[in-house]
Structure formats: structure tokens, C-alpha cells
Design a protein around this motif. Structure first.
Motif, PDB file in Angstrom:
ATOM      1  N   ALA A   4      82.010 -26.043  92.546  1.00 38.45           N
ATOM      2  CA  ALA A   4      82.353 -25.892  93.937  1.00 38.45           C
ATOM      3  C   ALA A   4      82.126 -27.030  94.703  1.00 38.45           C
ATOM      4  O   ALA A   4      82.872 -27.295  95.655  1.00 38.45           O
ATOM      5  N   ARG A  36      84.923 -29.433  94.227  1.00 44.73           N
ATOM      6  CA  ARG A  36      86.312 -29.424  95.225  1.00 44.73           C
ATOM      7  C   ARG A  36      85.928 -29.418  96.621  1.00 44.73           C
ATOM      8  O   ARG A  36      87.010 -30.170  97.153  1.00 44.73           O
ATOM      9  N   ILE A  37      84.867 -28.903  96.805  1.00 46.07           N
ATOM     10  CA  ILE A  37      84.562 -28.933  98.581  1.00 46.07           C
ATOM     11  C   ILE A  37      84.736 -30.633  98.614  1.00 46.07           C
ATOM     12  O   ILE A  37      84.876 -30.862 100.251  1.00 46.07           O
ATOM     13  N   VAL A  43      86.441 -32.683  98.206  1.00 47.54           N
ATOM     14  CA  VAL A  43      87.650 -33.664  98.331  1.00 47.54           C
ATOM     15  C   VAL A  43      87.939 -33.608  99.675  1.00 47.54           C
ATOM     16  O   VAL A  43      88.475 -34.469 100.330  1.00 47.54           O
ATOM     17  N   LEU A  44      87.665 -32.584 100.264  1.00 48.66           N
ATOM     18  CA  LEU A  44      87.754 -32.296 101.767  1.00 48.66           C
ATOM     19  C   LEU A  44      86.851 -32.985 102.573  1.00 48.66           C
ATOM     20  O   LEU A  44      86.931 -33.624 103.818  1.00 48.66           O
ATOM     21  N   GLN A  64      87.078 -36.692 103.024  1.00 45.19           N
ATOM     22  CA  GLN A  64      88.268 -37.172 104.243  1.00 45.19           C
ATOM     23  C   GLN A  64      87.281 -37.462 105.593  1.00 45.19           C
ATOM     24  O   GLN A  64      87.797 -37.944 106.429  1.00 45.19           O
ATOM     25  N   VAL A 109      92.329 -31.975 109.007  1.00 44.82           N
ATOM     26  CA  VAL A 109      92.574 -32.250 107.678  1.00 44.82           C
ATOM     27  C   VAL A 109      92.566 -30.891 107.054  1.00 44.82           C
ATOM     28  O   VAL A 109      93.857 -30.429 106.380  1.00 44.82           O
ATOM     29  N   GLY A 110      91.477 -30.090 107.366  1.00 47.12           N
ATOM     30  CA  GLY A 110      91.605 -28.659 106.755  1.00 47.12           C
ATOM     31  C   GLY A 110      90.243 -28.165 106.358  1.00 47.12           C
ATOM     32  O   GLY A 110      89.289 -29.005 106.936  1.00 47.12           O
ATOM     33  N   ASN A 111      90.076 -27.069 105.976  1.00 46.29           N
ATOM     34  CA  ASN A 111      88.635 -26.537 105.629  1.00 46.29           C
ATOM     35  C   ASN A 111      88.825 -25.838 104.261  1.00 46.29           C
ATOM     36  O   ASN A 111      89.746 -25.439 103.612  1.00 46.29           O
ATOM     37  N   GLY A 112      87.490 -25.490 103.799  1.00 45.22           N
ATOM     38  CA  GLY A 112      87.384 -24.823 102.479  1.00 45.22           C
ATOM     39  C   GLY A 112      85.853 -24.283 102.468  1.00 45.22           C
ATOM     40  O   GLY A 112      85.061 -24.195 103.078  1.00 45.22           O
ATOM     41  N   ARG A 113      86.051 -23.119 101.501  1.00 40.57           N
ATOM     42  CA  ARG A 113      84.595 -22.041 101.599  1.00 40.57           C
ATOM     43  C   ARG A 113      84.781 -21.598 100.018  1.00 40.57           C
ATOM     44  O   ARG A 113      85.753 -21.211  99.575  1.00 40.57           O
ATOM     45  N   GLU A 114      83.614 -21.693  99.307  1.00 38.58           N
ATOM     46  CA  GLU A 114      83.430 -21.394  97.938  1.00 38.58           C
ATOM     47  C   GLU A 114      82.093 -20.398  98.221  1.00 38.58           C
ATOM     48  O   GLU A 114      81.385 -20.726  98.840  1.00 38.58           O
TER      49      GLU A 114
END
Lengths: 404, 404
Positions: free
Chosen positions: B300, B303-304, B306-307, B310, B335-340
Motif C-alpha cells: 500500500a 503505491r501511495i 507514487v503520488l 509528487q 496531481v491526484g489522491n489515493g486511499r488504501e
């Protein structure tokens, strides 16, 4: 747009098109990859483009809503390549600019750019499409590409000259110091090689210069493919190459593999200008000839090059027709010197001649026969290295003049 | 000097000592490797040295004439690694400065420098030598080295603090942002681990700071060895490590392997100065605790990251004790966001806390247990990550304060 496909599939196709995306794009949107999902055909296409070189790949996916969007190539590949195996869902918002990626462990939102700004790849138009056998293309590219110039200021010399006439396809590349020419599809060979044809059934003809960068990418893609022929089209200063990848073909005949066929396309701007008249550079006759085992010559030159690289990269060849032996030697003065001897079949008078060892090494490495032939005239006239059997390749190297 | 040995053997030993030869040596002769051939023992030793870090290896060879000479490390390795298999003869001229290398296909002359100018490696003197088990050393280095600073201006923080007392060996490294501490050879463990001893039979004690560079080289060398213990000696600001490689041991008992034993030595200057009192930084009590599968947390975070990379590398942890779930999330704004989300055993109140994702990744990667434990107090106080079972490792990470 909304689609679902396996992580491995998305990763493979993203990796393929990302390679042509520039790290310093001329337009901001060219840092992105174009996604086009089609509801009717259940196909998704991915495109990477730098205005000169473009690669497009399409594959079957579970398309719930069709649409077009673009996403940053590097960031997306970095995320997707790290996602766990299994299905991935990609869904754009109403503007198709904020895209949500959902996998089993979580979700990611990545900001894209409006797909309307993404430039179109050159299309294949008209009927003048030529089917070329992949094996011949790979053979020609392998034997010529390495000799093209890497110096962008050399213009046409950064490309490979492709000449198709009388059912023979000739590849030529030179950087001014050496010249590699490969002839394939030779019609006199009575083998089973498929012959090139165009839609009109005529023997096709062309005379173009294709950038080395595009051909290196094409060579790499074709080596991963299992297709036998590709469709080639030249038009308005553009090369367009199309093929269907059959590697994922399942066993049942005529049925497409799971997820459908994979279609690939590569487009490249052609180089404009006059290519050197290289044929006149190749001597018609030679006074000396040598046949030698390729691996032993390559090994000796690789060792000699360690010392040669310390100074001027010059290696000396001494042909001894009595001993039937080639001696390669280097004198790197205050660093050291080296000498290797290898048996060779030598005809003609003895000769001392010197070369840039790098040019010899590069040529020997792309040849894949067990023996090579080398032909000479004088220590100051061009020599020619060729594989014995195998590819019909002529590699002309200019010698270096050394004070004795 | 004149000696003959197999190409593979010379290549292996050259590659080993060449690693510590500087590409920009402070003295010209330190670009060279010292060869010492001994007629009586039929042994050859090779030494590479940069005045701080030195590596010496010795092996059996067919020594016809003893002697000492030095040869340029990189050039020699480049040639020897390309030589064909089989015997190689190395012969110095009368001054031992021009050396001839003869192999089956040819010969090379390489210019060296007089061996008298080559500085001596620090020697082991006196009886204060400590035998340490290799497994414990590798375990300690693996769990601490990554946390040392790579910034040369940070002086003692570029090293690892080694503390031996009461039969326990403690490794500690910190760059000011995180701290890794490993305890090995714990005397309370009733296992078969060999106990460290010195020649006097006393329990040994030391308190030193060893440069990370030397320990990275030692870790690498020990991983390729099959010896169980190594002899360690600290004296006059120097570390000296010696061992005999038993990998080439043949089957007959007591007999040395073909070519004799291989003896290795690594020496390093110690770092001078006061190491931070790190023990006081580690909280004794925690109000919250989490146990989680190491691989799922690592995946997790990869992957996190990578963002996170940035923007500011910050990842947010949300501990949910009701759902027994850890949520890791990133917001890289435009750029974006993510959540695991991942299941975890959580005790204590819910918590939101943020970290630099790089520090967490580095720590998780060196742990090799299936589960890890993380302990917290508040969003602004240090947290501790530890492998559950396995190495006794304490990895303290400072959280990052974020505006909510």
C-alpha cells in the motif's frame, strides 16, 4: 468513460505506449496517454505520441461507458505497475478530467487533461499499403540500425535508408565513418519467404529515410510479437505501420483470444533530404580476403579494446598469409600494450591495417554467424566485413592511418 | 614476481578488492592493487585501499618467483574479466613495474608502480581480538545501516554505533529523522548461538562508530562467505576484521581445498566524536498499538508513495479501532489522491498521524517477518516500528505535522 480490465493487461499496454512519451514534451498534453474506450466493440485504445513518433495499442476490455480521456503517462504507469493482481476499474468524471482507479485494496484519483486537445496520429489512407514479412524487417534493422548516427545535427544520417525495388528491400545506415547495408527479401532465393505485395497486387516500391529512434522502437515491438507480416504505408512524409498481435491467440480456431485481438500501430515522421549515394563507396574488388571465427575475433577485440580505449581506440591488424594467422595488437604507450593471435584463412599478400576498434566490435556483435569474412585492398582504402552465410550484410569500415 | 592461476580465480579476487579502490584516489598509487606473491607458502595476496577502507584477500597460486608489485585496478579488472577461461601467468620485469599477463590467446603488458610506495594496511596487534558470529553481524547491519546518514557533513551520523557490553551487541544508526536500533547476541536467549569471546576468555566490550561505507562493504562480503565467525579487533582508531572463507572447502576432512584457504581482511578507520544518546529518544510507553501484515502495508505504501513523491512525500495514517482497519492516504492536490485500507489489530484510541513515506518504506523493507508492530502516542510524538518475532529491532520514526 468507465472500463474494467486485469491489472496485468493495463500494465503491459501502458508500458508499451509510455516508452514514446517524452519526458520534456513540446505540448503539456503530450506528457499524457490518450485512452479511448468504445462501447460497441468493447475495445480500449492507448496512444503515446511526441508529434514525431507515435504508438497506439488496442485491446479488449469490459467497457461500461465509452469515452475519451488523457492521463499522465509516467505517474499512471508508476501506480498501475504497483497495483495488486486482479481487476482494475477506470472511471472518468463528467468532464473526463478527474479519473478514479479502483483496485481490490483501495482507490486513486488522478487528474488528466481534456482529450480534445490531444493531436491525432497520422492515419493510413488510400490503398497503397504494403505487407512486409516481420522476419525480414527484424533482420534488416538488426544489421543496419547500429551504424546510424546518434548526433541529431547529422540529420538524414540519424535515419536508416529503406529502398524497395524489384522485390528486394535494402536497409542502409552510415554515420560517415562506417556504412552498414542489408539486403533482404532477395527474389532469387527460392525459399518460402512470403513476398511483399500491395493491395493492387503490384510489386511495391519506395525510397525513404526513417528516423533511427522510430525504427529502434519498431524493432523492439516486433521482437515481442508473434505476427508474421505487418502492413506498411508511406504517405505525406509519414510512415504508418500496423499489425495484429497473435501471441494471445487461444487454441480454438478462428475465435479471438479472451479480450479480443491486440492491434498495434506505430507512426513516424520521415526524414527529408538526400541520402548519400552509398553504393558507390563499396569497392567492387578486393586484393586480400580473410575468413575467421566470429567469436574468437570478437573476444580478442573486446580484450584489446580495454587498452585501446585508454588512448585513441586504434587496433592494428597484421595479416600473415604464411602462418594463416591474424594478429590484433594495441599499443597504449605509457599504459601498456597487448597482442592476440587467432587462426584465419587468408588469401592475398600480407597486410598491416588499423581500425577504430569500436566500429569493428559493433559490427561483429550484430552478426550471428559462426564465421565472418573480411576483405581489404590497401591500408588506406575501405574494408568490408560480412557474415559468412546468414544475412546478406555489407559492413564497410574506413581504416585509420597510423604512423609506423 | 611470477605466478600462474586460473582466470576465474584471479577475476573473483580482483573484483573483490577493486570495489574499495577510489576512482579519484588521494595518492596515484591508490588507483592500483597491491600484489604480493610468497614463494614458500605459495600464496598471493591482493590489496585495495583508500587510506580509510582497505580490503585484502589471499589465495593459493602456483608461485614461481615471489615478489611485490602494483597494477591499475580498473584497467586490470577490465582485461582479466574478458580473458578466456584457463590458466593465466602474471610476470613482473626486473623492476616489477612492467607486468606481462599471458593467456592462451595472447599477452598483455601493463605498466604498474613500485610497490614500496603502497601504504601498509593497519595490522591486528595484541591479543584483544573478539570472535563474533557472522549471522548476528549480518542481522545487525541489515537492520541498522539503511538509517545512517548519506551526507558526509553529518560526520558521526554517517556511521553505525556499535556497542558491546554484557554479551549483547547493539547496532544503532540515525540521520536525525529516524533511528534504527538492533540488539543481537542477547545472552538471555537460550539458543545455540556461539557467544563472543576474546583471547583472554573475558566477555569483550567496545563502544565505537564505524563508517557506513565500510560496513556496507563488510555486509556484502559476509553475505558471499560461508564462515561462521569473524575475528574483530579495534585499536588506535581502526577496525580490523579477519576471516577465512570456507566456501571452497573440498570434501576430504582437514585438507585445505585446491589452492588453499582464502583469507580475507577488511580494515576501516573509525569515526571520532560523540554519538547521540539515542536510548533516551525511545519512548518507554505507548498509548496505541497496531499489528499488521508487513507485505500488505509495504504494498500500500509503495503505491501511495507514487503520488506522495509528487509533492512532499507525506502519507497519512488513520487508525480505526472499531473497524480494526488502517487507512493510508495521500493528497497530492492538483496531481491526484489515493486511499488504501488494510485490516490491522489496533488497540487504543483512534488516531490520525502523518509520516514521510520514504522512512517507513526503508524500515519495512529490511524487516523480514510476516507481521510488524507499530506503536504510537500522539500525532506529534515519535512512533516505533518493529518486526514481530525475528530480529530484535526498534525503528523510531518522527511523525510529520500536517495542517488539517
Amino acid at each position: 468513460m468507465k472500463l474494467t480490465c486485469p491489472q496485468s493487461q493495463l500494465n503491459t499496454h501502458l508500458a508499451l505506449v509510455s516508452r514514446v512519451v517524452s519526458s520534456r514534451p513540446t505540448l503539456p498534453i503530450l506528457a499524457n496517454i490518450l485512452f479511448v474506450a468504445d462501447l460497441d466493440s468493447q475495445q480500449v485504445s492507448l496512444t503515446g505520441f511526441d508529434l514525431n513518433l507515435g504508438v497506439q495499442t488496442s485491446f479488449g476490455a469490459d467497457v461500461e461507458t465509452g469515452g475519451r480521456l488523457t492521463l499522465p503517462a509516467k505517474l499512471l504507469l508508476d501506480i498501475v505497475s504497483r497495483l495488486p493482481e486482479g481487476e482494475i476499474t477506470l472511471e472518468g468524471d463528467t468532464n473526463e478530467t478527474l479519473v478514479t482507479l479502483t483496485c481490490s485494496t483501495g482507490n486513486y484519483q488522478v487528474r488528466g487533461m481534456n482529450a480534445d486537445e490531444y493531436p491525432e496520429l497520422p492515419m493510413v489512407e488510400g490503398e497503397d499499403v504494403i505487407d512486409l514479412p516481420v522476419d525480414a524487417l527484424i533482420e534488416g534493422l538488426r544489421g543496419s540500425l547500429f551504424a546510424a548516427s546518434g548526433d541529431e545535427s547529422k540529420q538524414v544520417l540519424t535515419g536508416v535508408h529503406l529502398l524497395m525495388e524489384a522485390e528486394e528491400l535494402e536497409f542502409a545506415a552510415t554515420d560517415g565513418h562506417r556504412l552498414a547495408v542489408v539486403q533482404t527479401l532477395n527474389p532469387t532465393l527460392e525459399d518460402a519467404t512470403p513476398k511483399p505485395t500491395n493491395a493492387k497486387g503490384n510489386a511495391p516500391a519506395f525510397d525513404v529515410i526513417v528516423p533511427g529512434k522510430a525504427l529502434r522502437e519498431l524493432e523492439r515491438m516486433l521482437q515481442m510479437q508473434s505476427t508474421e507480416t505487418i502492413a506498411v504505408h508511406f504517405d505525406q512524409g509519414q510512415l504508418v505501420v500496423k499489425w495484429t498481435n497473435q501471441r494471445s491467440h487461444n487454441s480454438s480456431e478462428d475465435a479471438p483470444p479472451v479480450g479480443g485481438w491486440t492491434n498495434r500501430r506505430l507512426t513516424s515522421r520521415l526524414l527529408e533530404g538526400q541520402y548519400p549515394n552509398y553504393r558507390q563507396l563499396i569497392p567492387r574488388q578486393f586484393s586480400r580476403q580473410m575468413t575467421i571465427e566470429r567469436r574468437s575475433l570478437l573476444g580478442a577485440l573486446e580484450r584489446i579494446s580495454v587498452l585501446a580505449d585508454q588512448r585513441n581506440s586504434i587496433v592494428k591488424f597484421t595479416l600473415d598469409s604464411v602462418k594463416q594467422e591474424l594478429v590484433v595488437s594495441v599499443d597504449a604507450q605509457d599504459v601498456g600494450n597487448g597482442r592476440e593471435a587467432a587462426p584465419a584463412q587468408i588469401s592475398g599478400d600480407d597486410l598491416e591495417i588499423a581500425f577504430n576498434v569500436k566500429y569493428l566490435l559493433e559490427g561483429l556483435k550484430v552478426m550471428n554467424t559462426s564465421e565472418v569474412q573480411m576483405q581489404f585492398n590497401t591500408p588506406t582504402s575501405p574494408s568490408v566485413l560480412s557474415p559468412l552465410g546468414g544475412t546478406k550484410m555489407t559492413y564497410l569500415v574506413m581504416p585509420v592511418q597510423v604512423r609506423s
